[in-house]
Motif scaffolding. Sequence first.
Motif, PDB file in Angstrom:
ATOM      1  N   TRP A 132       0.807  -0.961  -0.074  1.00 28.54           N
ATOM      2  CA  TRP A 132      -0.380  -0.033   0.116  1.00 28.54           C
ATOM      3  C   TRP A 132       1.003   1.673   0.233  1.00 28.54           C
ATOM      4  N   ASN A 133       2.542   1.050   0.267  1.00 24.68           N
ATOM      5  CA  ASN A 133       3.361   1.908   0.293  1.00 24.68           C
ATOM      6  C   ASN A 133       3.032   3.318  -1.492  1.00 24.68           C
ATOM      7  N   PHE A 134       2.596   2.301  -2.717  1.00 27.38           N
ATOM      8  CA  PHE A 134       2.694   2.462  -3.727  1.00 27.38           C
ATOM      9  C   PHE A 134       2.144   4.075  -3.710  1.00 27.38           C
ATOM     10  N   LEU A 135       0.635   3.788  -2.768  1.00 26.99           N
ATOM     11  CA  LEU A 135      -0.311   5.604  -2.671  1.00 26.99           C
ATOM     12  C   LEU A 135       0.066   6.302  -2.443  1.00 26.99           C
TER      13      LEU A 135
ATOM     14  N   LEU B 248       8.684   6.826  -1.137  1.00 24.90           N
ATOM     15  CA  LEU B 248       8.350   6.110   0.102  1.00 24.90           C
ATOM     16  C   LEU B 248       8.129   4.382  -1.059  1.00 24.90           C
ATOM     17  N   SER B 249       6.668   5.544  -2.302  1.00 23.13           N
ATOM     18  CA  SER B 249       6.206   4.529  -3.401  1.00 23.13           C
ATOM     19  C   SER B 249       7.301   3.562  -3.869  1.00 23.13           C
ATOM     20  N   ILE B 250       8.365   3.965  -3.999  1.00 21.45           N
ATOM     21  CA  ILE B 250       9.775   3.373  -4.230  1.00 21.45           C
ATOM     22  C   ILE B 250       9.326   2.102  -3.730  1.00 21.45           C
ATOM     23  N   LEU B 251       9.443   2.338  -1.655  1.00 18.84           N
ATOM     24  CA  LEU B 251       9.700   1.055  -1.302  1.00 18.84           C
ATOM     25  C   LEU B 251       8.463  -0.164  -1.715  1.00 18.84           C
ATOM     26  N   GLY B 252       7.201   0.811  -2.130  1.00 20.95           N
ATOM     27  CA  GLY B 252       6.362  -0.715  -2.367  1.00 20.95           C
ATOM     28  C   GLY B 252       6.474  -0.859  -3.174  1.00 20.95           C
ATOM     29  N   VAL B 253       7.300  -0.494  -4.375  1.00 24.61           N
ATOM     30  CA  VAL B 253       7.447  -1.295  -5.772  1.00 24.61           C
ATOM     31  C   VAL B 253       8.308  -2.153  -5.550  1.00 24.61           C
TER      32      VAL B 253
ATOM     33  N   ASN C  59       9.138  -3.968  -2.938  1.00 22.46           N
ATOM     34  CA  ASN C  59       8.359  -4.560  -1.841  1.00 22.46           C
ATOM     35  C   ASN C  59       7.663  -5.351  -3.012  1.00 22.46           C
ATOM     36  N   ILE C  60       6.240  -5.010  -4.099  1.00 22.42           N
ATOM     37  CA  ILE C  60       6.022  -5.844  -5.037  1.00 22.42           C
ATOM     38  C   ILE C  60       6.591  -6.068  -5.576  1.00 22.42           C
ATOM     39  N   LEU C  61       8.010  -6.162  -6.162  1.00 25.78           N
ATOM     40  CA  LEU C  61       8.758  -7.072  -7.401  1.00 25.78           C
ATOM     41  C   LEU C  61       9.891  -8.217  -6.699  1.00 25.78           C
ATOM     42  N   PHE C  62      11.006  -7.732  -5.547  1.00 23.51           N
ATOM     43  CA  PHE C  62      11.731  -8.476  -5.296  1.00 23.51           C
ATOM     44  C   PHE C  62      10.977  -9.339  -3.850  1.00 23.51           C
ATOM     45  N   ILE C  63       9.658  -8.942  -3.044  1.00 21.25           N
ATOM     46  CA  ILE C  63       9.036  -9.310  -1.801  1.00 21.25           C
ATOM     47  C   ILE C  63       8.121 -10.465  -2.111  1.00 21.25           C
TER      48      ILE C  63
ATOM     49  N   LEU D 165      16.264   8.944 -10.973  1.00 18.23           N
ATOM     50  CA  LEU D 165      16.049   7.470 -10.402  1.00 18.23           C
ATOM     51  C   LEU D 165      16.703   6.543 -11.449  1.00 18.23           C
ATOM     52  N   THR D 166      17.692   6.269 -11.061  1.00 15.42           N
ATOM     53  CA  THR D 166      18.875   5.027 -12.060  1.00 15.42           C
ATOM     54  C   THR D 166      18.786   3.967 -11.681  1.00 15.42           C
ATOM     55  N   LEU D 167      18.850   2.850 -12.037  1.00 17.74           N
ATOM     56  CA  LEU D 167      18.701   1.406 -11.692  1.00 17.74           C
ATOM     57  C   LEU D 167      19.442   1.403 -10.650  1.00 17.74           C
ATOM     58  N   LYS D 168      20.852   1.697 -10.658  1.00 19.51           N
ATOM     59  CA  LYS D 168      22.278   2.260  -9.840  1.00 19.51           C
ATOM     60  C   LYS D 168      21.243   2.265  -8.403  1.00 19.51           C
ATOM     61  N   VAL D 169      20.724   3.717  -8.359  1.00 23.40           N
ATOM     62  CA  VAL D 169      20.439   4.444  -7.556  1.00 23.40           C
ATOM     63  C   VAL D 169      19.603   3.604  -7.047  1.00 23.40           C
ATOM     64  N   PHE D 170      18.156   2.593  -7.828  1.00 19.39           N
ATOM     65  CA  PHE D 170      17.414   2.490  -6.943  1.00 19.39           C
ATOM     66  C   PHE D 170      18.091   0.658  -6.336  1.00 19.39           C
ATOM     67  N   PHE D 171      19.037   0.175  -6.819  1.00 23.16           N
ATOM     68  CA  PHE D 171      19.500  -1.144  -5.791  1.00 23.16           C
ATOM     69  C   PHE D 171      20.013  -0.307  -4.505  1.00 23.16           C
ATOM     70  N   THR D 172      20.602   0.599  -4.955  1.00 24.05           N
ATOM     71  CA  THR D 172      22.028   1.591  -3.966  1.00 24.05           C
ATOM     72  C   THR D 172      21.345   1.930  -2.427  1.00 24.05           C
ATOM     73  N   LYS D 173      20.276   2.870  -2.929  1.00 16.97           N
ATOM     74  CA  LYS D 173      19.663   3.626  -2.424  1.00 16.97           C
ATOM     75  C   LYS D 173      18.219   3.637  -1.933  1.00 16.97           C
ATOM     76  N   ALA D 174      17.437   2.314  -2.658  1.00 18.72           N
ATOM     77  CA  ALA D 174      16.077   2.293  -2.405  1.00 18.72           C
ATOM     78  C   ALA D 174      16.066   0.431  -1.174  1.00 18.72           C
ATOM     79  N   ALA D 175      16.874   0.224  -2.381  1.00 18.64           N
ATOM     80  CA  ALA D 175      16.516  -1.538  -1.797  1.00 18.64           C
ATOM     81  C   ALA D 175      16.681  -1.721  -0.162  1.00 18.64           C
ATOM     82  N   PRO D 176      18.198  -1.306  -0.024  1.00 19.04           N
ATOM     83  CA  PRO D 176      18.086  -1.463   1.750  1.00 19.04           C
ATOM     84  C   PRO D 176      17.087  -1.291   2.272  1.00 19.04           C
ATOM     85  N   PHE D 177      16.929   0.278   2.426  1.00 17.79           N
ATOM     86  CA  PHE D 177      15.766   0.380   3.281  1.00 17.79           C
ATOM     87  C   PHE D 177      14.361  -0.273   3.058  1.00 17.79           C
ATOM     88  N   GLY D 178      14.425  -0.831   1.373  1.00 25.16           N
ATOM     89  CA  GLY D 178      13.224  -1.983   1.443  1.00 25.16           C
ATOM     90  C   GLY D 178      13.287  -2.775   2.390  1.00 25.16           C
TER      91      GLY D 178
END
Length: 425
Positions: free
Chosen positions: A111-114, A272-277, A279-283, A149-162
């Motif tokens: 629901w964080n996607f919202l 926070l929406s990126i954390l929801g994404v 979660n959907i893709l990798f969790i 928001l590049t793919l590298k940024v997504f995995f280095t700056k968003a994924a750990p917080f997810g």
Amino acid sequence: MKKHSARVAPLSACNSPVLTLTKVEGEERPRDSPAQAAAAAEAQAASGTEAGGRTGRFCWRCSRAQLRKAFWGVAVVLCVCASWAGSTQLAKLTFKTFDAPFTLTWFATNWNFLFFPLYYAGHVCKTAEKQSLKQRYRECCRFFGDNGLTLKVFFTKAAPFGVLWTLTNYLYLHAIKKINTTDVSVLFCCNKAFVFLLSWIVLRDRFMGVRIVAAILAIAGIVMMTYADGFHSHSVIGIALVVGSASMSALYKVLFKLLLGSAKFGEAALFLSILGVFNILFITCIPVILYFTKVEYWSSFDDIPWGNLCGFSVLLLTFNIVLNFGIAVTYPTLMSLGIVLSVPVNAVVDHYTSTIVFNEVRVIAIIIIGLGFLLLLLPEEWDVWLIKLLTRLKVRKKEEAAEGSADLGSGLQNKNRRTRPSFAR
């Protein structure tokens, strides 16, 4: 004029108050020493009477603005308290028929996607200079760097917080299965003490003796809470899970401050929406694995209490929205009080719905942890403000004493004039 830019750190992973809510650009100044604070307070008190007439109208406007902000603060406190206590109690109720804490965590995090769509809806309704969704998205992506928001940024700056977000929520929900909601909610308040300790070590924040005392009180409360149930295995495991959840949340906050700093409201919503994404893709694969290995298994989808799951997710989303963006209408400290007030609410509910025993040790532990939490809410310049307040009171007493002595002297002089004999003929 100085340009104000409210900045908010999206640090509420099913959590307690955030580390740093706002940052006002252009108003950074060094912290005054106690002597300078006292001198400034005396100078301000001395010049206060001279400027009283000119600043009276301004002070009246400020008081009205502060009153309005305090009114919104009460509303936000009630909303934070109700959503946090309600989500905790609803999770406890869900586990009676649906024993799947990780699946519940995954479902609620989706629901964080919202966050960003809700933020953009508010932007369209309130902002005069409206931007398209694509323009707003690109502007908020600058938070991650010049390249967006590049793919590298997504995995280095968003994924750990997810990952930290998921661990925080899962450990918290799993603890609710082991112990009562009152103990879970009060022990999670230790999260702020862990934030202070980590920020002091990692971020080199200023040392504050009162916060060290608060951290010691939090640790003492954890030990007493463990002792309250006689060190039974289920209670020790539950308390360890809550402490682990609070530690993950504190690590989330400090790492966010270290790696990303602070974000504007739109940037926080996008993050926070990126954390929801994420979660959907990798969790998503983890609940599927747990289902087929029958670790978290249910016979059919009709047996899932969808009302409880959706209600829990809505309450948790409301809690995170209010906690992250309530700074726009009120003070951060008032929002933090909603976390503490959820403890007595959960205690009342547990008293009528479970077999919790409020013995002396448990009550003292709750009071100690609550006191430590309140001490951690003190601002960094609380000692300077206290010195200013005491100085103003001292100056006011001196003025009243001087006025009293002047009135007494004039009264004696008039009395002597009346009693003096007249020699005129």
